[in-house]
Design a protein around this motif. Structure first.
Motif, PDB file in Angstrom:
ATOM      1  N   LEU A 121       0.822  -1.209   0.000  1.00 22.52           N
ATOM      2  CA  LEU A 121       0.000   0.000   0.000  1.00 22.52           C
ATOM      3  C   LEU A 121       0.862   1.268   0.000  1.00 22.52           C
ATOM      4  O   LEU A 121       0.555   2.232  -0.714  1.00 22.52           O
ATOM      5  N   LEU A 122       1.953   1.265   0.783  1.00 19.59           N
ATOM      6  CA  LEU A 122       2.815   2.447   0.838  1.00 19.59           C
ATOM      7  C   LEU A 122       3.515   2.680  -0.498  1.00 19.59           C
ATOM      8  O   LEU A 122       3.622   3.821  -0.965  1.00 19.59           O
ATOM      9  N   THR A 123       3.988   1.601  -1.123  1.00 22.73           N
ATOM     10  CA  THR A 123       4.664   1.737  -2.420  1.00 22.73           C
ATOM     11  C   THR A 123       3.677   2.168  -3.494  1.00 22.73           C
ATOM     12  O   THR A 123       4.004   3.012  -4.342  1.00 22.73           O
ATOM     13  N   LEU A 165       3.156   5.816  -3.143  1.00 24.41           N
ATOM     14  CA  LEU A 165       4.336   6.544  -3.613  1.00 24.41           C
ATOM     15  C   LEU A 165       4.355   6.618  -5.138  1.00 24.41           C
ATOM     16  O   LEU A 165       4.623   7.679  -5.721  1.00 24.41           O
ATOM     17  N   LEU A 166       4.067   5.500  -5.794  1.00 26.67           N
ATOM     18  CA  LEU A 166       4.072   5.461  -7.259  1.00 26.67           C
ATOM     19  C   LEU A 166       2.954   6.317  -7.844  1.00 26.67           C
ATOM     20  O   LEU A 166       3.141   7.007  -8.854  1.00 26.67           O
ATOM     21  N   GLU A 167       1.787   6.272  -7.215  1.00 25.26           N
ATOM     22  CA  GLU A 167       0.659   7.061  -7.709  1.00 25.26           C
ATOM     23  C   GLU A 167       0.892   8.551  -7.518  1.00 25.26           C
ATOM     24  O   GLU A 167       0.467   9.364  -8.342  1.00 25.26           O
ATOM     25  N   GLU A 168       1.575   8.913  -6.438  1.00 22.66           N
ATOM     26  CA  GLU A 168       1.938  10.321  -6.235  1.00 22.66           C
ATOM     27  C   GLU A 168       2.841  10.823  -7.355  1.00 22.66           C
ATOM     28  O   GLU A 168       2.815  12.009  -7.705  1.00 22.66           O
ATOM     29  N   ALA A 169       3.648   9.912  -7.907  1.00 27.62           N
ATOM     30  CA  ALA A 169       4.546  10.271  -9.009  1.00 27.62           C
ATOM     31  C   ALA A 169       3.849  10.197 -10.359  1.00 27.62           C
ATOM     32  O   ALA A 169       4.485  10.417 -11.393  1.00 27.62           O
ATOM     33  N   GLY A 170       2.545   9.875 -10.362  1.00 29.22           N
ATOM     34  CA  GLY A 170       1.763   9.917 -11.593  1.00 29.22           C
ATOM     35  C   GLY A 170       1.499   8.591 -12.266  1.00 29.22           C
ATOM     36  O   GLY A 170       0.849   8.538 -13.316  1.00 29.22           O
ATOM     37  N   ALA A 171       1.974   7.476 -11.681  1.00 33.01           N
ATOM     38  CA  ALA A 171       1.782   6.165 -12.314  1.00 33.01           C
ATOM     39  C   ALA A 171       0.404   5.606 -11.988  1.00 33.01           C
ATOM     40  O   ALA A 171      -0.223   5.966 -10.991  1.00 33.01           O
ATOM     41  N   SER A 193      16.923  -1.646  -4.146  1.00 33.59           N
ATOM     42  CA  SER A 193      16.689  -1.925  -2.737  1.00 33.59           C
ATOM     43  C   SER A 193      15.414  -1.250  -2.265  1.00 33.59           C
ATOM     44  O   SER A 193      15.030  -0.191  -2.765  1.00 33.59           O
ATOM     45  N   LYS A 194      14.756  -1.878  -1.294  1.00 30.15           N
ATOM     46  CA  LYS A 194      13.611  -1.247  -0.647  1.00 30.15           C
ATOM     47  C   LYS A 194      14.131  -0.291   0.426  1.00 30.15           C
ATOM     48  O   LYS A 194      15.179  -0.550   1.022  1.00 30.15           O
ATOM     49  N   PRO A 195      13.394   0.786   0.743  1.00 31.78           N
ATOM     50  CA  PRO A 195      12.166   1.247   0.107  1.00 31.78           C
ATOM     51  C   PRO A 195      12.459   1.872  -1.263  1.00 31.78           C
ATOM     52  O   PRO A 195      13.571   2.334  -1.506  1.00 31.78           O
TER      53      PRO A 195
END
Length: 420
Positions: free
Chosen positions: A307-309, A312-318, A393-395
């Motif tokens: 959910l956190l990733t 993060l990805l959706e905030e970047a527009g994906a 590497s994560k995160p």
């Protein structure tokens, strides 16, 4: 004649006996040699096992040594009582979590002391990095009644290419040692630079305290593992050893000098490429790297990380589609348009290796980036062997992901933009 025959028989018997004795003597010697070889091999195996045991001991010691202080500082920050409200808590939390993640790099330097890859280097503002470490450890210094000073005027605005996590780890180790083991009242952080060429700097980071110093008779063992000097405080005696090892990985060295006024002075010396203002401005814009227009399949079994990733990805527009394991991911790819796959490695039902291998067997050329929380071991190599294009590497760091996707030739990803 009979005497001659008898004598001949006796000589024959003696020759046979002598030959037999020689044979068994040689056999006994051979057995002794084999036994000696076996004993030598057994001794070498025992030494190897002892070395492995010592390495494991070091690893566990590093875990306790490196995790305790930032974890304690985070706990103190969560308790608002007695803390200056003017503190930038968000910045402190970010610095401390970076420090915790940096422990993984320290563990790798102990377990697998490979040379640091230049791909891990990135532009760093030296003054900011050192100031962040001072702020992160100030609660610990206050707890021990020590004052922390940063004398960084000479490096204001200086940008270098380095491995920030490893550099932070050295500075953190040295500061923690001064706070917890010096017995002094003040610790200072200073830095100086000299121009080697137009693009290369010679750098010294100096951390000194006004404590009890180091017994001259113990200087020879100062940087050896588990050597703790005269300190009565708890610790593993690994901080200086690990720091010197990391300094070598960065192409530099860590040394000790006594202060004329008493106390200790540790000097980290290394060289680094200097970065111009344009590169710095580009680096500052990376925090706003955009993944606008990408359809990403995220394969991750841990729901919290998932959910956190995704956020993060959706905030970047994906646009993000989720899958909990490799089997589910294969079905999702059949049903959805996918520009990029981000896949965890260790998952139930079907792990990342199996998933990537099957996807490539289906002649899918979709870019695949593996995600792992492990930097110790062969996970990265195995993921690449299975068919992944790269491993992060994560995160997930959006700027790193953006740069990697661009290198993989994804045409829909826009250039870096500074938003707002």
């Amino acid at each position: 004649l009979e005497a001659i025959i008898a004598a001949s028989s006796i000589l024959t018997i003696l020759a046979i006996v002598a030959g037999t004795c020689i044979f068994y003597a040689k056999l006994a010697r051979l057995q002794r040699e084999r036994l000696a070889d076996s004993l030598q091999r057994a001794e070498k195996i025992a030494q190897t096992l002892e070395a492995q045991k010592q390495r494991e001991k070091e690893l566990y010691a590093v875990i306790g040594h490196e995790l305790r202080t930032p974890a304690a500082a985070l706990k103190m920050l969560l308790n608002k009582e007695g803390l200056d409200e003017a503190l930038d808590r968000e910045k402190l939390f970010s610095s401390l979590t970076d420090q915790l993640l940096g422990v993984i790099d320290t563990l790798k330097s102990v377990a697998q002391p490979d040379p640091v890859k230049s791909a891990s280097f990135r532009p760093v503002l030296m003054a900011d990095l050192l100031t962040d470490q001072i702020l992160a450890l100030r609660p610990l210094a206050d707890q021990h009644g020590m004052t922390m000073l940063g004398k960084l005027e000479t490096i204001e605005g200086v940008n270098i290419m380095t491995h920030p996590q490893l550099l932070q780890q050295i500075v953190s180790n040295l500061l923690k040692n001064a706070i917890m083991h010096s017995g002094g009242s003040e610790v200072s952080v200073m830095a100086s630079i000299d121009l080697i060429t137009k693009e290369e700097l010679s750098i010294e980071i100096i951390i000194e305290d006004d404590g009890m110093g180091v017994d001259p008779t113990k200087l020879e063992k100062l940087f050896l593992p588990f050597h703790r000097g005269d300190s009565k405080a708890s610790g593993t005696g690994l901080g200086l050893s690990v720091s010197k090892s990391i300094a070598h990985q960065l192409g530099g060295d860590l040394s000790f000098k006594e202060r004329s006024a008493g106390g200790s002075r540790f000097i980290l010396a290394f060289t680094a490429q200097t970065i111009d203002a344009a590169a710095t401005k580009k680096k500052e814009s990376e925090s706003n790297a955009s993944l606008q227009g990408l359809d990403i399949l995220l394969v991750e079994d841990n729901q919290t990380i998932q959910l956190l990733t995704k956020h993060l990805l959706e905030e970047a527009g994906a646009r993000v589609e989720l899958a909990g394991n490799g089997e589910e991911a294969l079905e999702k790819i059949k049903e959805n348009k996918v520009d990029l796959v981000l896949s965890d490695i260790f998952m139930p039902e079907m792990n990342g290796y199996q998933f990537v291998r099957l996807l490539r067997e289906q002649n899918k050329s979709t870019p695949i980036i593996g995600l792992t929380a492990a930097v110790i071991g062969e996970e990265t190599r195995l993921m690449l062997d299975a068919g992944a294009d790269a491993v992060l590497s994560k995160p997930v760091d959006i700027a790193q992901l953006h740069a990697l996707v661009k290198r993989l030739g994804q045409p829909d990803v826009p250039e870096l933009q500074t938003q707002g």
